[in-house]
Design an enzyme around this catalytic site. Structure first.
Site, PDB file in Angstrom:
ATOM      1  N   ASP A  16     -25.531  30.468  -4.881  1.00  0.00           N
ATOM      2  CA  ASP A  16     -25.164  29.171  -4.300  1.00  0.00           C
ATOM      3  C   ASP A  16     -24.218  28.498  -5.290  1.00  0.00           C
ATOM      4  O   ASP A  16     -24.082  28.933  -6.439  1.00  0.00           O
ATOM      5  CB  ASP A  16     -26.435  28.316  -4.108  1.00  0.00           C
ATOM      6  CG  ASP A  16     -26.122  26.920  -3.562  1.00  0.00           C
ATOM      7  OD1 ASP A  16     -25.294  26.805  -2.642  1.00  0.00           O
ATOM      8  OD2 ASP A  16     -26.702  25.933  -4.057  1.00  0.00           O
ATOM      9  N   SER A  17     -23.629  27.396  -4.857  1.00  0.00           N
ATOM     10  CA  SER A  17     -22.779  26.626  -5.759  1.00  0.00           C
ATOM     11  C   SER A  17     -23.606  25.963  -6.870  1.00  0.00           C
ATOM     12  O   SER A  17     -23.063  25.610  -7.909  1.00  0.00           O
ATOM     13  CB  SER A  17     -22.034  25.552  -4.967  1.00  0.00           C
ATOM     14  OG  SER A  17     -22.973  24.724  -4.303  1.00  0.00           O
ATOM     15  N   CYS A  79     -25.735  29.644   0.420  1.00  0.00           N
ATOM     16  CA  CYS A  79     -24.850  28.471   0.433  1.00  0.00           C
ATOM     17  C   CYS A  79     -24.113  28.513   1.765  1.00  0.00           C
ATOM     18  O   CYS A  79     -23.396  29.480   2.046  1.00  0.00           O
ATOM     19  CB  CYS A  79     -23.861  28.578  -0.725  1.00  0.00           C
ATOM     20  SG  CYS A  79     -22.596  27.286  -0.724  1.00  0.00           S
ATOM     21  N   GLU A 159     -28.504  16.988  -6.340  1.00  0.00           N
ATOM     22  CA  GLU A 159     -28.248  17.515  -7.697  1.00  0.00           C
ATOM     23  C   GLU A 159     -28.698  16.516  -8.764  1.00  0.00           C
ATOM     24  O   GLU A 159     -29.090  16.896  -9.861  1.00  0.00           O
ATOM     25  CB  GLU A 159     -26.758  17.823  -7.879  1.00  0.00           C
ATOM     26  CG  GLU A 159     -26.286  19.090  -7.191  1.00  0.00           C
ATOM     27  CD  GLU A 159     -26.602  20.384  -7.962  1.00  0.00           C
ATOM     28  OE1 GLU A 159     -26.686  20.355  -9.207  1.00  0.00           O
ATOM     29  OE2 GLU A 159     -26.766  21.426  -7.297  1.00  0.00           O
ATOM     30  N   CYS A 193     -26.982  22.724   4.880  1.00  0.00           N
ATOM     31  CA  CYS A 193     -26.574  22.837   3.481  1.00  0.00           C
ATOM     32  C   CYS A 193     -27.872  23.061   2.716  1.00  0.00           C
ATOM     33  O   CYS A 193     -28.865  22.353   2.951  1.00  0.00           O
ATOM     34  CB  CYS A 193     -25.887  21.554   3.013  1.00  0.00           C
ATOM     35  SG  CYS A 193     -25.617  21.519   1.217  1.00  0.00           S
ATOM     36  N   HIS A 195     -28.772  22.354  -0.088  1.00  0.00           N
ATOM     37  CA  HIS A 195     -29.226  21.254  -0.942  1.00  0.00           C
ATOM     38  C   HIS A 195     -30.089  20.249  -0.179  1.00  0.00           C
ATOM     39  O   HIS A 195     -30.791  19.447  -0.787  1.00  0.00           O
ATOM     40  CB  HIS A 195     -28.027  20.490  -1.516  1.00  0.00           C
ATOM     41  CG  HIS A 195     -27.411  21.131  -2.716  1.00  0.00           C
ATOM     42  ND1 HIS A 195     -26.652  22.265  -2.655  1.00  0.00           N
ATOM     43  CD2 HIS A 195     -27.474  20.793  -4.032  1.00  0.00           C
ATOM     44  CE1 HIS A 195     -26.246  22.594  -3.865  1.00  0.00           C
ATOM     45  NE2 HIS A 195     -26.736  21.723  -4.725  1.00  0.00           N
TER      46      HIS A 195
END
Ligand code: DGL
Length: 272
Positions: A16-17, A79, A159, A193, A195
């Site tokens: 993932d990023s 991702c 994040e 997403c 996240h």
């Protein structure tokens, strides 16, 4: 060039990023507890969601190359942004090595959950722009009406670890309340997403009661299980983490996404 298939005991590569893909890894570990995983978070270059498709493809290839060099037997693109931009490029590059993305599994979860066929996809700008979710859902439920909404601030909140409280709640309301204002409101939200699952509670608190909220994690795990069909390996499998920026930060923030502690010593810094 064609890559040879790694042996059955080799680890599974996941990337993932950043730490978002750990929400997928959590489901993969639960479904396949005997497997070894190596997870790469490209934290130095996050976010992917605001970058052009060409840049995301370049980053995804570099991240995947790093995992391939470590001898993984298959790849999970945890991702949505990278899967939307680079799934076919990665499949072509590493064939016959299996590569799974999270968009098709997310679409499967949404198509199964929605009664009214009114579905909203919450994702990054890149995922929304590519239309991959809209197309994947249309293949499964042609009658579906899909609205895709970019919620880039959710990535930064996740994040930062701001997954609850006034700021997260205000952002969720700002994005979501207008979605439900008309008569054609969705009955299902896809967290498109990786996240976003850590923001599930503030998202749920901002939408009408009864709205179904789904993500790709469980359905991606089912797809991977199907792909690895064969005798289940006895666990517990090993987890290895790679990050392109501070291992300490990855461990600290990532633990919440994975649902278990990650020690800074368990994370290796890599330069792509
Ligand atoms: N976790 C990524 C996804 O699923 C995106 C986060 C980012 O913008 O880098 O799309």
């Amino acid at each position: 060039m064609a890559y040879p298939l790694a042996e059955a005991g080799a680890p599974i590569g996941v990337f993932d990023s950043g730490v978002g893909g750990l929400t997928v890894l959590r489901a993969l570990c639960a479904a396949l507890p005997g497997e070894d995983f190596v997870y790469l978070g490209d934290t130095a270059r996050l976010p992917y969601g605001t970058k052009s498709s060409a840049t995301v493809v370049r980053y995804a290839v570099q991240a995947a190359d790093e995992l391939i060099e470590r001898g993984v037997k298959c790849l999970v693109i945890a991702c949505n942004t990278a899967a939307a931009a680079a799934l076919s490029a990665l499949r072509e590059r590493y064939a016959p090595l299996p590569v799974i993305g999270v968009i098709e599994p997310g679409a499967v979860a949404a198509a199964a959950a929605s009664r009214s066929a009114r579905i909203a996809v919450l994702a990054t700008e890149g995922t929304v722009r590519g239309g991959a979710y809209q197309q994947a859902i249309a293949r499964l439920r042609p009658e579906a009406r899909v609205t895709a909404l970019a919620c880039p601030l959710f990535v930064a909140l996740a994040e930062e670890g701001w997954t609850e409280g006034a700021v997260a709640q205000a952002a969720a309301e700002r994005y979501l309340v207008p979605l439900f204002a008309g008569s054609d409101a969705p009955d299902t939200l896809v967290l498109g997403c990786t996240h976003f699952p850590v923001l599930r509670e503030v998202i749920a608190a901002s939408v009408p009661e009864g709205t179904r909220i789904v993500d790709s994690a469980a359905t991606t795990a089912s797809a991977l299980k199907l792909l690895l069909a064969g005798p289940a390996r006895s666990g517990p499998g090993a987890l290895q983490f790679l990050a392109t920026d501070s291992p300490e930060r990855f461990a600290r923030i990532g633990s919440r996404f994975l649902g278990r502690a990650i020690g800074a010593d368990d994370v290796t810094g890599v330069d792509l």
